[in-house]
Design an enzyme around this catalytic site. Structure first.
Site, PDB file in Angstrom:
ATOM      1  N   SER A 192      15.339 -75.184  68.308  1.00 37.59           N
ATOM      2  CA  SER A 192      14.418 -76.292  68.099  1.00 37.59           C
ATOM      3  C   SER A 192      14.854 -77.053  66.850  1.00 37.59           C
ATOM      4  CB  SER A 192      12.998 -75.740  67.926  1.00 37.59           C
ATOM      5  OG  SER A 192      12.101 -76.760  67.538  1.00 37.59           O
ATOM      6  N   LYS A 202      16.203 -78.327  71.898  1.00 40.67           N
ATOM      7  CA  LYS A 202      14.884 -78.967  71.823  1.00 40.67           C
ATOM      8  C   LYS A 202      14.871 -79.865  70.594  1.00 40.67           C
ATOM      9  CE  LYS A 202      10.350 -77.218  70.409  1.00 40.67           C
ATOM     10  NZ  LYS A 202       9.380 -76.124  70.644  1.00 40.67           N
ATOM     11  N   LYS A 224      12.621 -82.504  68.237  1.00 41.87           N
ATOM     12  CA  LYS A 224      11.298 -83.005  67.886  1.00 41.87           C
ATOM     13  C   LYS A 224      11.326 -84.530  67.972  1.00 41.87           C
ATOM     14  CE  LYS A 224       9.313 -79.063  66.788  1.00 41.87           C
ATOM     15  NZ  LYS A 224       8.083 -78.564  67.419  1.00 41.87           N
ATOM     16  N   ASP A 278       9.980 -82.318  72.049  1.00 41.64           N
ATOM     17  CA  ASP A 278       8.671 -81.750  71.686  1.00 41.64           C
ATOM     18  C   ASP A 278       7.957 -82.747  70.779  1.00 41.64           C
ATOM     19  OD1 ASP A 278       6.434 -80.280  71.011  1.00 41.64           O
ATOM     20  OD2 ASP A 278       7.527 -78.612  70.077  1.00 41.64           O
ATOM     21  N   GLU A 294       7.497 -81.454  75.770  1.00 46.02           N
ATOM     22  CA  GLU A 294       6.504 -80.479  75.310  1.00 46.02           C
ATOM     23  C   GLU A 294       5.360 -81.175  74.588  1.00 46.02           C
ATOM     24  OE1 GLU A 294       8.379 -77.280  73.218  1.00 46.02           O
ATOM     25  OE2 GLU A 294       6.538 -76.613  72.253  1.00 46.02           O
ATOM     26  N   ASP A 323       2.078 -76.484  74.975  1.00 45.33           N
ATOM     27  CA  ASP A 323       2.159 -75.565  73.835  1.00 45.33           C
ATOM     28  C   ASP A 323       0.757 -75.478  73.216  1.00 45.33           C
ATOM     29  OD1 ASP A 323       2.588 -74.337  71.364  1.00 45.33           O
ATOM     30  OD2 ASP A 323       4.224 -75.603  70.721  1.00 45.33           O
ATOM     31  N   LYS A 357       3.431 -68.547  73.039  1.00 45.33           N
ATOM     32  CA  LYS A 357       3.559 -67.958  71.703  1.00 45.33           C
ATOM     33  C   LYS A 357       2.435 -66.938  71.595  1.00 45.33           C
ATOM     34  CE  LYS A 357       5.165 -72.320  69.642  1.00 45.33           C
ATOM     35  NZ  LYS A 357       4.813 -73.468  68.765  1.00 45.33           N
ATOM     36  N   GLY A 388       8.334 -70.428  69.258  1.00 45.74           N
ATOM     37  CA  GLY A 388       8.512 -69.801  67.949  1.00 45.74           C
ATOM     38  C   GLY A 388       7.722 -70.532  66.895  1.00 45.74           C
TER      39      GLY A 388
HETATM   40  O1  OSB Z   1       5.790 -76.920  68.293  1.00 43.68           O
HETATM   41  O2  OSB Z   1       7.038 -75.333  68.914  1.00 43.68           O
HETATM   42  C1  OSB Z   1       6.495 -75.946  68.007  1.00 43.68           C
HETATM   43  C2  OSB Z   1       7.652 -74.602  64.610  1.00 43.68           C
HETATM   44  C3  OSB Z   1       6.452 -74.597  63.913  1.00 43.68           C
HETATM   45  C4  OSB Z   1       5.317 -75.059  64.528  1.00 43.68           C
HETATM   46  C5  OSB Z   1       5.363 -75.525  65.855  1.00 43.68           C
HETATM   47  C6  OSB Z   1       6.552 -75.527  66.561  1.00 43.68           C
HETATM   48  C7  OSB Z   1       7.724 -75.079  65.913  1.00 43.68           C
HETATM   49  C8  OSB Z   1       9.050 -75.109  66.533  1.00 43.68           C
HETATM   50  C9  OSB Z   1      10.098 -74.174  65.965  1.00 43.68           C
HETATM   51  O3  OSB Z   1       9.366 -75.867  67.403  1.00 43.68           O
HETATM   52  C10 OSB Z   1      10.404 -73.044  66.879  1.00 43.68           C
HETATM   53  C11 OSB Z   1      11.213 -71.975  66.175  1.00 43.68           C
HETATM   54  O4  OSB Z   1      12.428 -72.122  66.087  1.00 43.68           O
HETATM   55  O5  OSB Z   1      10.622 -70.979  65.707  1.00 43.68           O
HETATM   56 MG    MG Z   2       5.794 -77.094  70.394  1.00 42.13          MG
END
Ligand code: OSB
Ligand code: MG
Length: 377
Positions: free
Chosen positions: A142, A168, A170, A195, A220, A245, A269, A297
């Site tokens: 991510s 992924k 952001k 995402d 996402e 999510d 999660k 994560g």
């Molecule tokens: O939206 O998935 C998410 C990290 C912190 C809070 C929300 C998210 C995330 C990530 C990182 O996308 C995922 C990771 O590598 O742990």
């Molecule tokens: Mg997310």
């Protein structure tokens, strides 16, 4: 839970807060994170110890929970519900705090510690306890919002060279179509997804529909955390599959999302849904509805990461997750053997008892910013 787990008591409980600097700032549509502050729960009883990590972040931006709030709820309500009570297996112990409304991430941290304790007592891995079926997990990565498109493409290239199987990115309003186009032009075959962390509304449907031409695996959480109806309306107007999510905090949420067709894919999660045991039911329900599941994560340390890999070994998890290697996040993790990505883009599920990782006590002390015993202990 497939195996019989021992009945154990919790004789001592401790809450510890650690701060592990991130190698690079992590920017999403809701903010920038430079450190992973994690609340840890340490339990002992009947000669076995367990540790768990809370997913909550510093600010109530991704979820309403915070690390500081988790410390309070663990100290005042969750840990007292099990401390010194008659022996029970982890599921039975978790029932003792079921009366606490919400605070899923705090509950999940305590549950992780109970499962680790039970695994140590019985000599079985978390993977076996949960009913996992895979020994290796396909990993994605991510990537936060970067200073420029050029920097983003370089970052993607670096992770692809390491073997990551899915990228992924952001995104946020105004940083979506240009991002998808640039990444698609440079990496036409790579599985890519976006995402949005709830940054859009139905007003933005034109921009979201414009993403359809890039063949993304999914988008996402485009809309608000509590808006399954609008997600359903949006899914009716775009081809890109919606992955939920923030929207899914319980089995009830998931059943509603499936019935409403609010999406097609689940980012699972354990922290968000109250634990690893509830996660078993969610992944089975998603699978029955034909929704692929993958493990999300929260920038976990090696402790929470071990749990993520174990749950990702369940049969419903069919897509690469945000289960990246320790060196994607930290200079030095808090476990003696950091998680490493194999060149084929997979990571091994820990096989040892409980979480299957050894905490690096020296590193743990170094990064501890607060600790307290709970109750008389
Ligand atoms: O939206 O998935 C998410 C990290 C912190 C809070 C929300 C998210 C995330 C990530 C990182 O996308 C995922 C990771 O590598 O742990
Ligand atoms: Mg997310």
């Amino acid at each position: 839970m497939t195996s019989e787990l021992p009945l154990l008591t919790v004789e001592r409980a401790r809450i510890r807060v650690v701060e592990l600097p991130l190698l690079a700032p992590f920017t999403t549509s809701f903010g920038t994170q430079t450190v992973r502050r994690a609340v840890l729960v340490e339990l002992e009883g009947d000669g076995a110890a367990g540790i768990g990590e809370c997913a909550a972040g510093i600010e109530p931006a991704y979820s309403s929970e915070t690390a500081a709030g988790a410390v309070e709820v663990l100290r005042e309500y969750i840990l007292p519900a099990v401390l010194g009570k008659p022996a029970a297996d982890p599921r039975g112990q978790a029932r003792r705090w079921a009366w606490v409304r919400g605070h899923n991430m705090a509950k999940a941290a305590a549950e992780m510690a109970l499962l680790d304790q039970a695994g140590h007592a019985a000599g079985i891995s978390l993977k076996a306890m949960l009913g996992g079926v895979k020994d290796r997990i396909e990993c994605g990565v991510s990537i936060g919002i970067q200073a420029s498109l050029g920097a983003t493409l370089e970052t993607v290239e670096g992770f692809l060279e390491q073997g990551y199987r899915r990228i992924k990115l952001k995104c946020k309003p105004g940083y979506d179509v240009t991002l998808a186009r640039a990444v698609r032009e440079r990496f036409p075959e790579t599985p890519v997804m976006l995402d949005a962390n709830s940054a859009y509304t139905l007003q933005d449907v034109a921009a979201l529909r414009a993403l359809d031409e890039f063949g993304l695996m999914m988008i996402e959480q485009p809309l608000a955390h509590d808006d399954l109806l609008d997600h359903a309306a949006l899914q009716g107007q775009i081809r890109t599959p919606i992955c939920l999510d923030e929207s899914i905090e319980s089995l009830t949420d998931l059943r509603a999302a499936i019935a409403l067709r609010s999406g097609q894919i689940l980012n699972l999660k354990a922290g968000r849904v109250g634990g690893l045991l509830p996660s078993i039911d969610l992944q089975a329900t998603a699978a029955a509805a034909g929704w692929p599941v993958w493990c999300g994560g929260m920038l976990e340390t090696g402790i929470g990461r071990a749990a993520n890999l174990a749950v990702a070994s369940l049969p419903g998890f069919t897509l690469p997750g945000d289960t990246s290697a320790s060196d994607r996040y930290f200079e030095r993790d808090v476990i003696t053997e950091p998680f490493r990505l194999a060149s084929d883009g997979t990571m091994a599920v820990p096989q040892g008892p409980g979480l299957g990782v050894d905490v690096d006590r020296e590193r743990l002390e170094q990064i501890t910013v607060h600790q307290e015993n709970v109750g008389r202990s």
